[in-house]
Design a protein around this motif. Sequence first.
Motif, PDB file in Angstrom:
ATOM      1  N   THR A  77       0.840  -1.199   0.000  1.00 18.82           N
ATOM      2  CA  THR A  77       0.000   0.000   0.000  1.00 18.82           C
ATOM      3  C   THR A  77       0.872   1.244   0.000  1.00 18.82           C
ATOM      4  OG1 THR A  77      -1.822  -1.097   1.174  1.00 18.82           O
ATOM      5  CG2 THR A  77      -1.729   1.307   1.317  1.00 18.82           C
ATOM      6  N   LEU A  78       0.535   2.198  -0.878  1.00 23.97           N
ATOM      7  CA  LEU A  78       1.184   3.503  -0.823  1.00 23.97           C
ATOM      8  C   LEU A  78       0.794   4.151   0.496  1.00 23.97           C
ATOM      9  CD1 LEU A  78       0.521   4.856  -4.440  1.00 23.97           C
ATOM     10  CD2 LEU A  78       2.571   3.732  -3.583  1.00 23.97           C
ATOM     11  N   ARG A  79       1.766   4.671   1.223  1.00 21.62           N
ATOM     12  CA  ARG A  79       1.481   5.140   2.576  1.00 21.62           C
ATOM     13  C   ARG A  79       0.429   6.255   2.563  1.00 21.62           C
ATOM     14  NH1 ARG A  79       7.448   8.026   3.240  1.00 21.62           N
ATOM     15  NH2 ARG A  79       6.968   9.790   1.888  1.00 21.62           N
ATOM     16  N   PRO A  80      -0.639   6.100   3.371  1.00 19.93           N
ATOM     17  CA  PRO A  80      -1.672   7.136   3.453  1.00 19.93           C
ATOM     18  C   PRO A  80      -1.392   8.167   4.540  1.00 19.93           C
ATOM     19  CG  PRO A  80      -2.422   5.164   4.566  1.00 19.93           C
ATOM     20  CD  PRO A  80      -1.047   4.852   4.033  1.00 19.93           C
ATOM     21  N   GLU A  81      -0.460   7.864   5.424  1.00 23.40           N
ATOM     22  CA  GLU A  81      -0.071   8.771   6.512  1.00 23.40           C
ATOM     23  C   GLU A  81       1.304   8.349   7.002  1.00 23.40           C
ATOM     24  OE1 GLU A  81      -0.358   7.962  10.260  1.00 23.40           O
ATOM     25  OE2 GLU A  81      -0.047   5.946   9.528  1.00 23.40           O
ATOM     26  N   GLY A  82       1.931   9.170   7.860  1.00 24.96           N
ATOM     27  CA  GLY A  82       3.332   8.935   8.199  1.00 24.96           C
ATOM     28  C   GLY A  82       3.619   8.278   9.526  1.00 24.96           C
ATOM     29  N   THR A  83       2.655   8.287  10.440  1.00 25.85           N
ATOM     30  CA  THR A  83       2.935   7.772  11.787  1.00 25.85           C
ATOM     31  C   THR A  83       3.221   6.276  11.783  1.00 25.85           C
ATOM     32  OG1 THR A  83       1.590   9.487  12.841  1.00 25.85           O
ATOM     33  CG2 THR A  83       1.997   7.493  14.114  1.00 25.85           C
ATOM     34  N   VAL A 103      12.732   9.405  21.863  1.00 30.05           N
ATOM     35  CA  VAL A 103      13.229   9.535  20.497  1.00 30.05           C
ATOM     36  C   VAL A 103      12.296  10.511  19.777  1.00 30.05           C
ATOM     37  CG1 VAL A 103      13.626   8.317  18.325  1.00 30.05           C
ATOM     38  CG2 VAL A 103      14.215   7.229  20.503  1.00 30.05           C
ATOM     39  N   LYS A 104      12.866  11.605  19.291  1.00 27.57           N
ATOM     40  CA  LYS A 104      12.054  12.664  18.682  1.00 27.57           C
ATOM     41  C   LYS A 104      12.385  12.757  17.194  1.00 27.57           C
ATOM     42  CE  LYS A 104      12.851  16.182  21.595  1.00 27.57           C
ATOM     43  NZ  LYS A 104      12.569  17.354  22.486  1.00 27.57           N
ATOM     44  N   LEU A 105      11.382  12.500  16.358  1.00 30.72           N
ATOM     45  CA  LEU A 105      11.583  12.361  14.921  1.00 30.72           C
ATOM     46  C   LEU A 105      10.642  13.272  14.142  1.00 30.72           C
ATOM     47  CD1 LEU A 105      11.536   8.450  14.933  1.00 30.72           C
ATOM     48  CD2 LEU A 105      13.597   9.873  14.804  1.00 30.72           C
ATOM     49  N   PHE A 106      11.078  13.671  12.933  1.00 27.82           N
ATOM     50  CA  PHE A 106      10.152  14.319  12.012  1.00 27.82           C
ATOM     51  C   PHE A 106      10.328  13.722  10.627  1.00 27.82           C
ATOM     52  CE2 PHE A 106      13.846  17.047  11.095  1.00 27.82           C
ATOM     53  CZ  PHE A 106      13.709  17.308   9.728  1.00 27.82           C
ATOM     54  N   TYR A 107       9.285  13.819   9.824  1.00 25.57           N
ATOM     55  CA  TYR A 107       9.314  13.289   8.462  1.00 25.57           C
ATOM     56  C   TYR A 107       8.600  14.262   7.533  1.00 25.57           C
ATOM     57  CZ  TYR A 107       4.545  11.937   9.719  1.00 25.57           C
ATOM     58  OH  TYR A 107       3.239  11.970  10.137  1.00 25.57           O
ATOM     59  N   MET A 108       8.878  14.124   6.260  1.00 29.31           N
ATOM     60  CA  MET A 108       8.255  14.967   5.251  1.00 29.31           C
ATOM     61  C   MET A 108       8.256  14.214   3.931  1.00 29.31           C
ATOM     62  SD  MET A 108       9.327  18.903   4.237  1.00 29.31           S
ATOM     63  CE  MET A 108      10.357  18.866   5.680  1.00 29.31           C
ATOM     64  N   GLY A 109       7.111  14.151   3.270  1.00 26.16           N
ATOM     65  CA  GLY A 109       7.084  13.458   1.988  1.00 26.16           C
ATOM     66  C   GLY A 109       5.678  13.208   1.491  1.00 26.16           C
ATOM     67  N   PRO A 110       5.563  12.626   0.288  1.00 31.24           N
ATOM     68  CA  PRO A 110       4.247  12.399  -0.305  1.00 31.24           C
ATOM     69  C   PRO A 110       3.484  11.267   0.368  1.00 31.24           C
ATOM     70  CG  PRO A 110       5.971  11.529  -1.724  1.00 31.24           C
ATOM     71  CD  PRO A 110       6.660  12.253  -0.611  1.00 31.24           C
ATOM     72  N   MET A 111       2.175  11.471   0.540  1.00 29.76           N
ATOM     73  CA  MET A 111       1.243  10.462   1.032  1.00 29.76           C
ATOM     74  C   MET A 111       0.147  10.315  -0.024  1.00 29.76           C
ATOM     75  SD  MET A 111       2.613   9.912   4.049  1.00 29.76           S
ATOM     76  CE  MET A 111       3.946  10.820   4.878  1.00 29.76           C
ATOM     77  N   GLY A 120      -7.261  22.321  -1.844  1.00 29.66           N
ATOM     78  CA  GLY A 120      -6.342  21.995  -0.759  1.00 29.66           C
ATOM     79  C   GLY A 120      -6.262  20.524  -0.423  1.00 29.66           C
ATOM     80  N   ARG A 121      -7.028  19.684  -1.117  1.00 31.02           N
ATOM     81  CA  ARG A 121      -6.987  18.237  -0.858  1.00 31.02           C
ATOM     82  C   ARG A 121      -6.687  17.505  -2.165  1.00 31.02           C
ATOM     83  NH1 ARG A 121      -8.846  15.866   3.893  1.00 31.02           N
ATOM     84  NH2 ARG A 121      -9.747  17.327   5.393  1.00 31.02           N
ATOM     85  N   TYR A 122      -5.668  16.668  -2.123  1.00 30.11           N
ATOM     86  CA  TYR A 122      -5.248  15.943  -3.316  1.00 30.11           C
ATOM     87  C   TYR A 122      -5.091  14.459  -2.993  1.00 30.11           C
ATOM     88  CZ  TYR A 122      -4.136  20.590  -5.103  1.00 30.11           C
ATOM     89  OH  TYR A 122      -4.217  21.898  -5.510  1.00 30.11           O
ATOM     90  N   ARG A 123      -5.058  13.655  -4.043  1.00 32.22           N
ATOM     91  CA  ARG A 123      -4.843  12.219  -3.839  1.00 32.22           C
ATOM     92  C   ARG A 123      -3.379  11.911  -3.559  1.00 32.22           C
ATOM     93  NH1 ARG A 123      -9.158  10.155  -8.496  1.00 32.22           N
ATOM     94  NH2 ARG A 123     -10.986  10.529  -7.164  1.00 32.22           N
ATOM     95  N   GLN A 124      -2.488  12.708  -4.097  1.00 35.14           N
ATOM     96  CA  GLN A 124      -1.097  12.707  -3.645  1.00 35.14           C
ATOM     97  C   GLN A 124      -0.865  14.060  -2.989  1.00 35.14           C
ATOM     98  OE1 GLN A 124       2.220  11.605  -6.283  1.00 35.14           O
ATOM     99  NE2 GLN A 124       3.420  13.244  -5.361  1.00 35.14           N
TER     100      GLN A 124
END
Length: 424
Positions: A77-83, A103-111, A120-124
């Motif tokens: 599955t293409l990731r729908p969220e990052g957690t 442990v303190k982490l951050f992420y950024m990328g396409p969902m 303001g809402r897209y499928r990617q």
Amino acid sequence: MNIHIPRGTQDILPGEVEKWQLIEKKARELCEKFQYKEIRTPIFEHTELFLRSVGDTTDIVQKEMYTFQDKGDRSLTLRPEGTASTVRSFVENKMFGYADQPVKLFYMGPMFRYERPQAGRYRQFVQFGVEALGSADPAIDAEVIALAMSIYQSLGLKQLKLIVNSLGDKESRQAHKDALINHFKPRIEEFCSDCQNRLEKNPMRILDCKKDREHELMKSAPSILDFLNEDSKKYFDKVQKYLTDLDIKFEVDPNLVRGLDYYNHTAFEIMSESEGFGAITTLCGGGRYNGLVEELGGPETPGIGFAFSVERFIAALGAEKIDLQMDEGIDCYLVSLGEEAKDYTVGLLHKLRREGFSAERDYLDRKIKTQFKAADRLKAKYVAVLGEDELKANKINLKSMETGEQKEVPLDSFVEEFKSIVKH
């Protein structure tokens, strides 16, 4: 063949992409101050991860996931969220054993979510998020909320509203769940099929239903705040105290229900109150998920995090008419006249760039007037003009585009002179 971009996606072009880069830069800078480190996970995962972590009663799992079989007949599955991916990595890489906790982490990328595209809402879409794993201290709940607010405020957003709620611990949630079932069950046939399916599994999700939000039973539904046990009340009181200590304004909304099954205790959303932003005002959502690490095979580990869509961040900036000043222009534009001078600027351009300057030259054999227009469009701070006469005299003419002041500079020491002139 005329091929178009897939529905629900977008091309982010030069002139617009700089806004994205600025948001990403600000978010990274603030994460560094708050001591959150970047993590990068795969864009696709085993489907099982999201079934177990996001919850099979959520719209994400039931309706929105992009799931496919690979050549080994595995369901991915293409990731729908990052957690979920972040926590999976936390468990798989045994980050719970790190000396520095939490442990303190951050992420950024396409969902990716298959939902109806709208403003303001897209499928990617691009999601930025943070996760703090390993602490049950309510102070870190306040820290995570403060980080989210700081990112928005760092780019000038002011029309923000923070709402918070407590979903309680396991005991409190069970008591509330029983009360919700008793409340909705006698008239559940009046609700949509999704709500009917959720009644026994996760009745709290009924409160989050968009179709039946105006039903009279929604307004009279039991509040989770009435079912918090003593420990849950103390926890929520501490979170509110810390937010007050941080001068962060908030409202308590007992109807706030996060859309994922793994939340407990603190839940929060940041909304835009700007006129014209649209009916869906949520910018950012997050909360505590004290059972997720165990669900994915790790030791008992508390966690809290948030995520926001960069697309909606940009929409909020537009609604508040905040013009991000991003293009500061280039340091130098090289104008050349004649074949030899043009050849010479190839190496000179590279030397400027190697010294850290942003620089450009003409590649279309344009006339001098047109080259100056190009320099204007690029907001060049200086233009250096090199013709055949200057080349023979070992000189180059440097002009400040701000003041109009011009001076001749020795060609063989131009880069060094330029460094002292602009104090780069």
